[in-house]
Design a protein around this motif. Sequence first.
Motif, PDB file in Angstrom:
ATOM      1  N   GLY A   1      10.216  30.294  43.718  1.00 12.13           N
ATOM      2  CA  GLY A   1       9.783  28.998  43.192  1.00 12.13           C
ATOM      3  C   GLY A   1      10.154  27.848  44.103  1.00 12.13           C
ATOM      4  O   GLY A   1       9.333  26.964  44.375  1.00 12.13           O
ATOM      5  N   ILE A   2      11.384  27.843  44.604  1.00 14.23           N
ATOM      6  CA  ILE A   2      11.827  26.768  45.500  1.00 14.23           C
ATOM      7  C   ILE A   2      10.981  26.765  46.769  1.00 14.23           C
ATOM      8  O   ILE A   2      10.604  25.711  47.285  1.00 14.23           O
ATOM      9  CB  ILE A   2      13.328  26.891  45.827  1.00 14.23           C
TER      10      ILE A   2
ATOM     11  N   ALA B   1      17.606  18.739  50.153  1.00 15.82           N
ATOM     12  CA  ALA B   1      17.457  18.600  48.701  1.00 15.82           C
ATOM     13  C   ALA B   1      16.957  19.910  48.100  1.00 15.82           C
ATOM     14  O   ALA B   1      17.373  20.286  46.999  1.00 15.82           O
ATOM     15  CB  ALA B   1      16.504  17.461  48.374  1.00 15.82           C
ATOM     16  N   PHE B   2      16.102  20.620  48.814  1.00 13.67           N
ATOM     17  CA  PHE B   2      15.572  21.881  48.296  1.00 13.67           C
ATOM     18  C   PHE B   2      16.665  22.950  48.185  1.00 13.67           C
ATOM     19  O   PHE B   2      16.698  23.709  47.225  1.00 13.67           O
ATOM     20  CB  PHE B   2      14.417  22.383  49.166  1.00 13.67           C
ATOM     21  N   GLU B   3      17.575  22.993  49.156  1.00 15.99           N
ATOM     22  CA  GLU B   3      18.689  23.947  49.073  1.00 15.99           C
ATOM     23  C   GLU B   3      19.595  23.604  47.884  1.00 15.99           C
ATOM     24  O   GLU B   3      20.059  24.500  47.176  1.00 15.99           O
ATOM     25  CB  GLU B   3      19.486  23.949  50.378  1.00 15.99           C
ATOM     26  N   LYS B   4      19.816  22.321  47.675  1.00 14.40           N
ATOM     27  CA  LYS B   4      20.630  21.891  46.529  1.00 14.40           C
ATOM     28  C   LYS B   4      19.918  22.206  45.213  1.00 14.40           C
ATOM     29  O   LYS B   4      20.549  22.665  44.256  1.00 14.40           O
ATOM     30  CB  LYS B   4      20.946  20.401  46.633  1.00 14.40           C
ATOM     31  N   LEU B   5      18.613  21.976  45.173  1.00 13.49           N
ATOM     32  CA  LEU B   5      17.858  22.283  43.953  1.00 13.49           C
ATOM     33  C   LEU B   5      17.847  23.788  43.680  1.00 13.49           C
ATOM     34  O   LEU B   5      17.910  24.208  42.521  1.00 13.49           O
ATOM     35  CB  LEU B   5      16.439  21.728  44.053  1.00 13.49           C
ATOM     36  N   ALA B   6      17.799  24.597  44.724  1.00 16.62           N
ATOM     37  CA  ALA B   6      17.878  26.049  44.541  1.00 16.62           C
ATOM     38  C   ALA B   6      19.236  26.424  43.959  1.00 16.62           C
ATOM     39  O   ALA B   6      19.319  27.260  43.051  1.00 16.62           O
ATOM     40  CB  ALA B   6      17.636  26.771  45.864  1.00 16.62           C
TER      41      ALA B   6
ATOM     42  N   GLN C   1       8.949  23.624  48.005  1.00 15.31           N
ATOM     43  CA  GLN C   1       9.181  23.058  49.323  1.00 15.31           C
ATOM     44  C   GLN C   1       7.862  22.920  50.088  1.00 15.31           C
ATOM     45  O   GLN C   1       7.613  21.911  50.729  1.00 15.31           O
ATOM     46  CB  GLN C   1      10.171  23.909  50.109  1.00 15.31           C
ATOM     47  N   THR C   2       7.018  23.926  49.984  1.00 17.37           N
ATOM     48  CA  THR C   2       5.721  23.866  50.650  1.00 17.37           C
ATOM     49  C   THR C   2       4.843  22.778  50.042  1.00 17.37           C
ATOM     50  O   THR C   2       4.266  21.959  50.759  1.00 17.37           O
ATOM     51  CB  THR C   2       5.002  25.230  50.548  1.00 17.37           C
ATOM     52  N   LEU C   3       4.779  22.734  48.725  1.00 13.31           N
ATOM     53  CA  LEU C   3       3.894  21.773  48.058  1.00 13.31           C
ATOM     54  C   LEU C   3       4.412  20.336  48.117  1.00 13.31           C
ATOM     55  O   LEU C   3       3.652  19.403  48.345  1.00 13.31           O
ATOM     56  CB  LEU C   3       3.677  22.186  46.606  1.00 13.31           C
TER      57      LEU C   3
END
Length: 170
Positions: free
Chosen positions: A157-158, A53-58, A162-164
């Motif tokens: 930012g991503i 999901a993070f790669e897609k959000l990026a 992703q970390t948080l």
Amino acid sequence: MRKIANRLGCSVASPYSYYESQIDLVQDLIRVGEDELLSMLKAGVANLEHSSAFEKLAAIARAYFSFATNNKELHKVMFVTDYGGVHRKAFPQLPKSYRFFLETIRKGFDSGEFPYPKNEYPAIARLMWSWMYGVIVLDMTGMLRKRKGSDDPIAEGISYFQTLLGKKFA
């Protein structure tokens, strides 16, 4: 309408041949921009079917950033609230581009990438959308200062999200 006619080099009456009012013109611009933005968002994630999901959000953030960079005035019309209720009239429901973004966030919840209760979904979506919009506005106004060693505010930012968001805090 006077400014529009002046820029087009035509009479003030000419735009009224196509639009009853300035609001109709703005709504049409918003709809055209929305279609273009949605196409860019979909193209951005087209090859990321099995990605996080993070790669897609990026990819969504990059597409949104690219749209705004290449369509500054249209972006202002679409996302600045100087037009009062025009946005609500143009979008009786949430804009398709925002719904596309929300669906990506929802999939992050469904996959467990965001280990939070489902009732946190709206807050996380608003936070991430606000961040994307904020980076764009900062860039458009020349206020975006890039950190040394980091020339990509989207990746930065991503990475933080992703970390948080990848951790459940007590």
